[in-house]
Design a protein around this motif. Structure first.
Motif, PDB file in Angstrom:
ATOM      1  N   ILE A  20       0.834  -1.210   0.000  1.00  0.00           N
ATOM      2  CA  ILE A  20       0.000   0.000   0.000  1.00  0.00           C
ATOM      3  C   ILE A  20       0.864   1.255   0.000  1.00  0.00           C
ATOM      4  O   ILE A  20       0.581   2.229  -0.714  1.00  0.00           O
ATOM      5  N   ALA A  21       1.951   1.239   0.775  1.00  0.00           N
ATOM      6  CA  ALA A  21       2.830   2.409   0.851  1.00  0.00           C
ATOM      7  C   ALA A  21       3.487   2.691  -0.496  1.00  0.00           C
ATOM      8  O   ALA A  21       3.504   3.848  -0.966  1.00  0.00           O
ATOM      9  N   ILE A  22       4.024   1.649  -1.139  1.00  0.00           N
ATOM     10  CA  ILE A  22       4.687   1.848  -2.438  1.00  0.00           C
ATOM     11  C   ILE A  22       3.692   2.320  -3.486  1.00  0.00           C
ATOM     12  O   ILE A  22       3.975   3.243  -4.265  1.00  0.00           O
ATOM     13  N   TYR A  23       2.496   1.721  -3.494  1.00  0.00           N
ATOM     14  CA  TYR A  23       1.507   2.099  -4.492  1.00  0.00           C
ATOM     15  C   TYR A  23       1.012   3.529  -4.266  1.00  0.00           C
ATOM     16  O   TYR A  23       0.836   4.300  -5.223  1.00  0.00           O
ATOM     17  N   ALA A  24       0.789   3.888  -2.997  1.00  0.00           N
ATOM     18  CA  ALA A  24       0.334   5.246  -2.696  1.00  0.00           C
ATOM     19  C   ALA A  24       1.381   6.283  -3.097  1.00  0.00           C
ATOM     20  O   ALA A  24       1.051   7.321  -3.702  1.00  0.00           O
ATOM     21  N   LEU A  25       2.637   6.008  -2.787  1.00  0.00           N
ATOM     22  CA  LEU A  25       3.708   6.937  -3.167  1.00  0.00           C
ATOM     23  C   LEU A  25       3.861   7.032  -4.677  1.00  0.00           C
ATOM     24  O   LEU A  25       4.148   8.108  -5.220  1.00  0.00           O
ATOM     25  N   SER A  26       3.665   5.915  -5.373  1.00  0.00           N
ATOM     26  CA  SER A  26       3.767   5.941  -6.838  1.00  0.00           C
ATOM     27  C   SER A  26       2.639   6.775  -7.445  1.00  0.00           C
ATOM     28  O   SER A  26       2.852   7.470  -8.448  1.00  0.00           O
ATOM     29  N   LYS A  44      -3.898   5.670 -12.975  1.00  0.00           N
ATOM     30  CA  LYS A  44      -4.908   4.992 -13.777  1.00  0.00           C
ATOM     31  C   LYS A  44      -5.316   3.678 -13.110  1.00  0.00           C
ATOM     32  O   LYS A  44      -4.477   2.933 -12.592  1.00  0.00           O
ATOM     33  N   VAL A  45      -6.616   3.390 -13.166  1.00  0.00           N
ATOM     34  CA  VAL A  45      -7.106   2.150 -12.577  1.00  0.00           C
ATOM     35  C   VAL A  45      -6.541   0.936 -13.309  1.00  0.00           C
ATOM     36  O   VAL A  45      -6.241  -0.090 -12.707  1.00  0.00           O
ATOM     37  N   GLN A  46      -6.368   1.081 -14.635  1.00  0.00           N
ATOM     38  CA  GLN A  46      -5.877  -0.033 -15.435  1.00  0.00           C
ATOM     39  C   GLN A  46      -4.471  -0.453 -15.021  1.00  0.00           C
ATOM     40  O   GLN A  46      -4.108  -1.627 -15.144  1.00  0.00           O
ATOM     41  N   MET A  47      -3.680   0.486 -14.491  1.00  0.00           N
ATOM     42  CA  MET A  47      -2.338   0.147 -14.027  1.00  0.00           C
ATOM     43  C   MET A  47      -2.404  -0.880 -12.900  1.00  0.00           C
ATOM     44  O   MET A  47      -1.597  -1.822 -12.846  1.00  0.00           O
ATOM     45  N   PHE A  48      -3.385  -0.727 -12.020  1.00  0.00           N
ATOM     46  CA  PHE A  48      -3.551  -1.691 -10.931  1.00  0.00           C
ATOM     47  C   PHE A  48      -3.920  -3.060 -11.478  1.00  0.00           C
ATOM     48  O   PHE A  48      -3.370  -4.088 -11.053  1.00  0.00           O
ATOM     49  N   VAL A  50       3.839 -11.118  -4.605  1.00  0.00           N
ATOM     50  CA  VAL A  50       3.947 -10.951  -6.060  1.00  0.00           C
ATOM     51  C   VAL A  50       3.621  -9.518  -6.454  1.00  0.00           C
ATOM     52  O   VAL A  50       4.336  -8.894  -7.247  1.00  0.00           O
ATOM     53  N   LEU A  51       2.535  -8.974  -5.900  1.00  0.00           N
ATOM     54  CA  LEU A  51       2.118  -7.612  -6.243  1.00  0.00           C
ATOM     55  C   LEU A  51       3.126  -6.579  -5.769  1.00  0.00           C
ATOM     56  O   LEU A  51       3.407  -5.605  -6.482  1.00  0.00           O
ATOM     57  N   THR A  52       3.677  -6.783  -4.574  1.00  0.00           N
ATOM     58  CA  THR A  52       4.672  -5.837  -4.047  1.00  0.00           C
ATOM     59  C   THR A  52       5.923  -5.828  -4.905  1.00  0.00           C
ATOM     60  O   THR A  52       6.466  -4.761  -5.235  1.00  0.00           O
ATOM     61  N   SER A  53       6.392  -7.012  -5.267  1.00  0.00           N
ATOM     62  CA  SER A  53       7.560  -7.102  -6.136  1.00  0.00           C
ATOM     63  C   SER A  53       7.267  -6.472  -7.487  1.00  0.00           C
ATOM     64  O   SER A  53       8.100  -5.748  -8.048  1.00  0.00           O
ATOM     65  N   GLY A  54       6.058  -6.712  -8.007  1.00  0.00           N
ATOM     66  CA  GLY A  54       5.695  -6.165  -9.314  1.00  0.00           C
ATOM     67  C   GLY A  54       5.620  -4.654  -9.326  1.00  0.00           C
ATOM     68  O   GLY A  54       6.143  -4.003 -10.237  1.00  0.00           O
ATOM     69  N   ILE A  55       4.987  -4.066  -8.304  1.00  0.00           N
ATOM     70  CA  ILE A  55       4.860  -2.608  -8.272  1.00  0.00           C
ATOM     71  C   ILE A  55       6.211  -1.944  -8.034  1.00  0.00           C
ATOM     72  O   ILE A  55       6.493  -0.876  -8.581  1.00  0.00           O
ATOM     73  N   VAL A  58       7.893   0.840 -10.505  1.00  0.00           N
ATOM     74  CA  VAL A  58       8.322   2.154 -10.024  1.00  0.00           C
ATOM     75  C   VAL A  58       9.754   2.437 -10.458  1.00  0.00           C
ATOM     76  O   VAL A  58      10.069   3.530 -10.945  1.00  0.00           O
ATOM     77  N   VAL A  59      10.630   1.445 -10.305  1.00  0.00           N
ATOM     78  CA  VAL A  59      12.028   1.628 -10.702  1.00  0.00           C
ATOM     79  C   VAL A  59      12.122   1.919 -12.199  1.00  0.00           C
ATOM     80  O   VAL A  59      12.880   2.795 -12.641  1.00  0.00           O
ATOM     81  N   THR A  60      11.326   1.207 -12.995  1.00  0.00           N
ATOM     82  CA  THR A  60      11.333   1.438 -14.439  1.00  0.00           C
ATOM     83  C   THR A  60      10.764   2.810 -14.780  1.00  0.00           C
ATOM     84  O   THR A  60      11.286   3.508 -15.658  1.00  0.00           O
TER      85      THR A  60
END
Length: 358
Positions: free
Chosen positions: A41-47, A58-62, A310-315, A319-321
């Protein structure tokens, strides 16, 4: 009579110790799951806050997180099962490559359809799981060595079947794999102001169903409780009447089944096959399981934690990319840092357990 009472007391003590151990494991599982979900949640919120212009708002990104990682979710669930029992399986990348290549050849040249290709994928996965499970559980061979040989075998068989990269040329399979599930009332507006519904691959639905089924198996069935008992303390599990060898065999067999399903979902997503297919997939699955809270020492793990791993690693990789770094090693460095954090966290938990036992 006295001997009988002593025996009964010993049995009761063993049962009590098991319950206490399970309670500790549940507490550790909940703690690690909370850390993983909070980190996601923290990584996604910051992104969203700092990289919203890169598409993270965008919702589609999720939903794309699930679209890109459906196969990995299923395979990581299988890795979590064997890791809970204190074992490991690094052959899933090789078996996935074999499944993709074999299914494509059969779809293109032998008039296989979707269902027969699926049966072939399941047969390959179950064969790997049964053979490796037998060698590990009943012949006491080291899991790392056995599954390493399985990884080499899988990629070697791919090279025998087809050296070059191949694509699916079956029209029905392509049409089915290219279809998407449109989610009503959820989507984004494009630059022209048109509303575009979010889309989800059908493989994601399969992956989420498997996550729920695996959670039920691990938490609500005797088989699942046996996995935790064997991983926590195999000697205590044996004293409680659990067939340790059969439990370990079942864990690898179940991992093979999930590898077969995950390999087919991988094919469903990429529609290609080669010797280099799914390279490093086994390490991604192990990393997701660890990030999700599965202890390397066994006995602790949660399937929903694996999903969020999986989701944490993916997000994190997205973010790095998105930051703009073109160097290929930065995503790997990011994943390594996350792994180190969770391994240190697990070491602290294991140390606390040893202290409590003393």
């Amino acid at each position: 009579m006295l001997f009988s009472n002593k025996t009964q007391d010993a049995n009761n003590l063993t049962v009590i110790q098991k319950k206490l151990s399970r309670k500790d494991s549940m507490t550790d599982t909940a703690f690690l799951l909370t850390i993983t979900i909070s980190l996601f949640i923290a990584i996604y919120a910051l992104s969203i806050i700092f990289l919203g212009d890169k598409g993270f708002n965008k919702v589609q990104m999720f939903f794309n997180l699930f679209n890109e990682n459906a196969a990995l979710i299923v395979i990581a669930c299988g890795l979590s099962v064997v890791m809970i029992t204190g074992s490991i399986d690094i052959s899933v990348g090789g078996s996935t490559a074999l499944i993709c290549t074999a299914c494509i050849v059969c779809l293109n040249n032998y008039n296989f359809n979707f269902y027969t290709a699926l049966l072939l994928a399941l047969a390959i996965g179950l064969t790997f799981g049964a053979v490796q499970g037998f060698l590990i559980a009943y012949l006491d061979m080291q899991p790392f060595i056995v599954t390493l040989a399985g990884m080499f075998l899988g990629r070697g068989l791919v090279a025998l079947i087809e050296v070059n990269q191949i694509q699916v040329k079956n029209a029905d399979f392509e049409k089915l794999s290219g279809s998407r599930l449109q989610i009503p009332f959820i989507g984004d507006y494009n630059r022209k102001g048109d509303f575009i519904q979010s889309k989800l691959e059908y493989g994601v639905i399969v992956a989420l169903i498997i996550v729920c089924i695996m959670y039920w198996i691990l938490r609500k069935t005797n088989l699942g409780r046996s996995f935790y008992a064997v991983g926590g303390n195999s000697q205590s599990a044996l004293m409680l009447g659990i067939n340790v060898r059969r439990t370990r065999f079942n864990a690898h067999l179940l991992c093979g089944l999930l590898a077969g399903i995950g390999g087919f979902l991988y094919l469903f997503h990429t529609r290609s096959g080669s010797v280099q297919q799914a390279t490093g997939l086994e390490m991604d699955a192990i990393a997701a399981s660890i990030i999700g809270g599965t202890l390397l020492t066994g006995g602790v793990g949660n399937i929903f934690g694996t999903l969020f791993g999986v989701l944490t690693s993916g997000i994190a990789l997205l973010v790095v990319t998105a930051i703009g770094s073109q160097d290929p090693w930065w995503p790997q460095i990011t994943r390594a840092a996350m792994l180190c954090f969770f391994i240190v966290l697990q070491s602290i938990i294991c140390s606390r357990k040893k202290t409590n036992k003393l």
